[in-house]
Design a protein around this motif. Structure first.
Motif, mmCIF file in Angstrom:
data_model
loop_
_atom_site.group_PDB
_atom_site.id
_atom_site.type_symbol
_atom_site.label_atom_id
_atom_site.label_comp_id
_atom_site.label_asym_id
_atom_site.label_seq_id
_atom_site.Cartn_x
_atom_site.Cartn_y
_atom_site.Cartn_z
ATOM 1 N N ASP A 169 0.814 -1.159 0.050
ATOM 2 C CA ASP A 169 0.128 0.014 0.076
ATOM 3 C C ASP A 169 0.875 1.332 -0.161
ATOM 4 O O ASP A 169 0.292 2.249 0.342
ATOM 5 N N ARG A 170 2.182 1.389 -0.276
ATOM 6 C CA ARG A 170 2.891 2.331 -0.445
ATOM 7 C C ARG A 170 3.045 2.988 -1.885
ATOM 8 O O ARG A 170 3.254 2.252 -2.769
ATOM 9 N N ILE A 171 2.764 4.318 -1.829
ATOM 10 C CA ILE A 171 2.705 4.962 -3.279
ATOM 11 C C ILE A 171 4.169 4.994 -3.581
ATOM 12 O O ILE A 171 4.821 5.545 -2.908
ATOM 13 N N ILE A 172 4.521 4.466 -4.924
ATOM 14 C CA ILE A 172 5.672 4.554 -5.322
ATOM 15 C C ILE A 172 5.999 5.756 -6.254
ATOM 16 O O ILE A 172 5.242 6.199 -7.131
ATOM 17 N N ARG A 173 6.993 6.595 -5.599
ATOM 18 C CA ARG A 173 7.277 7.770 -6.658
ATOM 19 C C ARG A 173 8.040 7.149 -7.701
ATOM 20 O O ARG A 173 8.986 6.078 -7.728
ATOM 21 N N TYR A 174 8.263 7.992 -9.107
ATOM 22 C CA TYR A 174 8.721 7.423 -10.306
ATOM 23 C C TYR A 174 9.994 7.655 -10.107
ATOM 24 O O TYR A 174 10.920 6.804 -10.616
ATOM 25 N N GLY A 175 10.609 8.655 -9.324
ATOM 26 C CA GLY A 175 11.966 8.668 -9.080
ATOM 27 C C GLY A 175 12.701 7.577 -8.521
ATOM 28 O O GLY A 175 13.871 7.151 -9.050
ATOM 29 N N GLU A 176 11.902 6.695 -7.596
ATOM 30 C CA GLU A 176 12.387 5.480 -7.076
ATOM 31 C C GLU A 176 12.681 4.206 -8.058
ATOM 32 O O GLU A 176 13.377 3.718 -8.320
#
Length: 422
Positions: free
Chosen positions: A202-209
């Motif tokens: 349920d963690r929103i992944i930033r595209y930078g990651e």
């Protein structure tokens, strides 16, 4: 005379409930070892114990033939055979397992595998085992309340597939040249662990990651010691999606090519996803389907194109690996060979991938064709003559895969192609 004892309503299907998430194992048939392996690891972060099956051998096809009509396509025989083989292996508590199958929702027979599987389970007395449909078309949305894909999960899966494609591409460019046997497989495991440790529940992944993980994959594989002093023949693999990717479906084709001193080259799974998405765009242009639906899919298509462009850019900057061709270029290359309305099964994507490989310098190609897949034979084998007219350097062999096909004959056909390979 009508039998009034026969119920008009079919029996209720067993459901995968929220309670089952705690102690059920979900068995997954193996089509893509890297991409599906990554997805199974990812789903464990959400409490789903998914296990990718790696079983093989003639008993799986025999299981399929016992449970599915022999006129059904070869991938159906293997997928259902592998799941039935696992159930009867004694390895699992049959009252604590569920099965999962993808459904495209299109005209391909793959959309009906799930019904054939349920029929096979009923026939063998396993009708109580839940079967989950993995799809993004809203099929069977209320059948399995314990298995739900949230928006966060879908986004994580999409990013995982992009990373999985990158891992597969660079692994195929390393394995034929590795100085230490097994170092490529070790790198795959390191990268998959890195992805699943970041993609937590349920963690929103930033595209930078995600871009950081692209670079990390390139760095891990860039450290593998390679010996490229001896030139190897590059051999492209195209065809129906299951037999193209699945070691079970293509009789360990990649391993065979490696044993013959070749470098296997496979277009990624994301290409097939973009092909499927773009077909919803051209449905409006060719057949007057919903304009709103086409506009939505066009946004998704552009989104995936932009992510693929980031991977290509990073691979070029890294300089150690060959990047794929941008999919929009691949799509346009099909227009000289086949019409965009040919979109059943792999449709126009199949000749497009052959032309992509040839223009990238991979002129030796194995076109894998399963029994029972008519669209694949038309868009694959049927287009080879046209491709050779436009690209005389093309060295293509079509290889049929079915329960009665001899592995020796398949390998001999490939060896014959390799004998004239450059």
């Amino acid at each position: 005379m009508q039998n009034n004892n026969i119920s008009a309503n079919p029996p209720e299907r067993p459901r995968f409930t929220e309670e089952m998430r705690k102690d059920y194992t979900i068995l997954v048939p193996n089509m893509l070892p890297v991409q599906l392996g990554l997805m199974c690891r990812l789903m464990k972060n959400y409490g789903y114990n998914m296990e990718l099956l790696h079983t093989e051998g003639p008993n799986i096809a025999e299981q399929g033939l016992r449970n599915v009509h022999n006129d059904t396509c070869y991938p159906a025989l293997l997928v259902i055979g592998q799941l039935m083989d696992a159930i009867e292996s004694g390895k699992y508590d049959i009252h604590k397992v569920a099965l999962i199958l993808p459904q495209t929702g299109g005209g391909c027979r793959a959309s009906n595998y799930i019904h054939l599987l349920r029929k096979a389970l009923d026939k063998n007395g396993y009708g109580f085992i839940p079967v989950i449909s993995l799809n993004f078309a809203g099929l069977e949305a209320d059948v399995n309340p314990g298995f739900k894909l949230t928006k966060t999960m879908v986004m994580q899966i999409a990013y995982a597939l992009l990373i999985g494609d990158l891992i597969m591409m660079v692994a195929n460019q390393c394995r034929p040249y590795e100085c230490v046997p097994g170092s490529t497989d070790k790198a795959i495991d390191i990268c998959m662990s890195a992805v699943t440790s970041r993609f937590t529940s349920d963690r929103i992944i930033r595209y930078g990651e995600v871009k950081h993980l692209y670079r990390y994959v390139l760095q891990v594989f860039g450290k593998i010691k390679l010996d490229k002093s001896q030139k190897k023949k590059m051999v492209g693999i195209v065809g129906e999606i299951y037999v193209k990717f699945s070691p079970l479906g293509n009789n360990q084709l990649e391993a065979f090519l490696l044993s013959e001193g070749c470098e296997p080259v496979l277009p990624g799974l994301v290409d097939f996803c973009m092909y499927s998405i773009y077909n919803s765009v051209i449905d409006h242009e060719l057949y007057g389907r919903s304009a709103a639906r086409a506009a939505t899919y066009k946004v998704i298509y552009q989104f995936l194109l932009s992510k693929q462009a980031d991977i290509i850019r990073l691979m070029k900057r890294d300089g150690n690996f060959r990047p794929p061709m941008p999919f929009e270029e691949v799509r346009k290359k099909a227009l000289d060979i086949i019409g965009p309305g040919v979109k059943m099964g792999e449709g126009w994507l199949l000749p497009a991938e052959m032309v992509e490989l040839i223009t990238e310098g991979v002129t030796n190609i194995v076109c894998t064709q399963p029994f029972g897949c008519l669209p694949n034979h038309i868009a694959g084998k049927g287009m080879i003559r046209k491709i050779r007219e436009l690209y005389p350097q093309a060295n293509i062999v079509a290889v049929d895969y079915d329960p009665g096909a001899s592995k020796i004959n398949q390998e001999n056909r490939i060896k014959l192609m390799l004998s004239s390979a450059e």
